[in-house]
Design a protein around this motif. Structure first.
Motif: not given
Length: 253
Positions: A1-21
């Protein structure tokens, strides 16, 4: 998984809007910027929210308060630029514009003193003319050339964050649906049809003051401050469907 994919996966793993931010802020910080603000540059009926600077923010709180008190959103040259062009921009390019008003120049100078010395802003264009946006900033200026590759990367990640935040916000709001009385529901339905409070009173055979009482209850339950905001939020929460009004309730079975 490249860096961009890792960043997208991190945001996607958030449980609520605050965590996504928070995850998006971490990504921005790893890119050399340390502040993020996410705003609604126009009213957002789809979210049931009015125009709002700082829906989510890691900017200095005293600057956010000062910015709001001065109504700087109305004259912010960066906001005006991304809104007009519909594409990302570097703040340095905006400041270099010789046509900036004295007020706009003062705003940018004061922002620099608050630790927001340079940055990049991005518009997020939605349906029905809705425009959101976010700005990333850092507390120092550099002599380096504008990094357009970084801009493109953050714009892509910002777009993914924006859609993730919206989806989570809507899901979270639907889990918090308030209970409206039948009469409050009627008032909202007729308001959505464009009826005034006087007309609603006549239709429902109640006094104007009783209509106003119901509005106060509706505002409290929906946590809003106006009729339009109440109607849009009620629609978004699936509390009503204005299209069902074709004849007065008294004439419906």
């Amino acid at each position: 998984m490249n860096e961009l994919e890792s960043c997208i996966e991190l945001i996607h793993s958030a449980r609520d809007p605050g965590e996504a931010f928070r995850y998006f802020c971490q990504i921005v910080e790893s890119s050399g910027y340390d502040r993020v603000v996410y705003s609604l540059l126009t009213d957002h009926p789809s979210l049931g929210l009015p125009k709002l600077h700082g829906l989510a923010s890691s900017y200095p709180e005293d600057w956010m308060t000062y910015y709001a008190e001065k109504s700087y959103l109305e004259i912010d040259p960066v906001v005006h630029t991304v809104y007009r062009l519909g594409r990302p921009c570097f703040w340095d390019d905006v400041v270099a514009n010789s046509d900036l008003s004295d007020d706009a120049q003062r705003l940018m100078h004061e922002g620099g003193e608050a630790g927001l010395c340079s940055g990049i802003s991005f518009p997020m264009l939605g349906l029905a003319g809705e425009v959101a946006g976010f700005a990333i900033a850092r507390d120092k200026k550099t002599t380096e050339r504008n990094d357009y590759e970084l801009m493109a990367r953050l714009y892509l990640l910002g777009t993914f964050f924006h859609e993730t935040y919206r989806t989570m916000y809507l899901q979270q709001s639907r889990l918090q649906r308030p209970d409206l009385t039948e009469r409050e529901h009627d008032v909202l339905l007729w308001a959505a049809e464009g009826k005034t409070d006087q007309e609603i009173g006549l239709i429902l055979s109640i006094s104007f003051h009783t209509v106003r009482f119901h509005w106060r209850q509706i505002f409290r339950k929906l946590d809003v401050t106006g009729r339009n905001h109440a109607v849009t939020k009620a629609i978004r929460l699936d509390l009503m469907t204005p299209e069902i009004i074709r004849t007065p309730r008294l004439l419906r079975g």
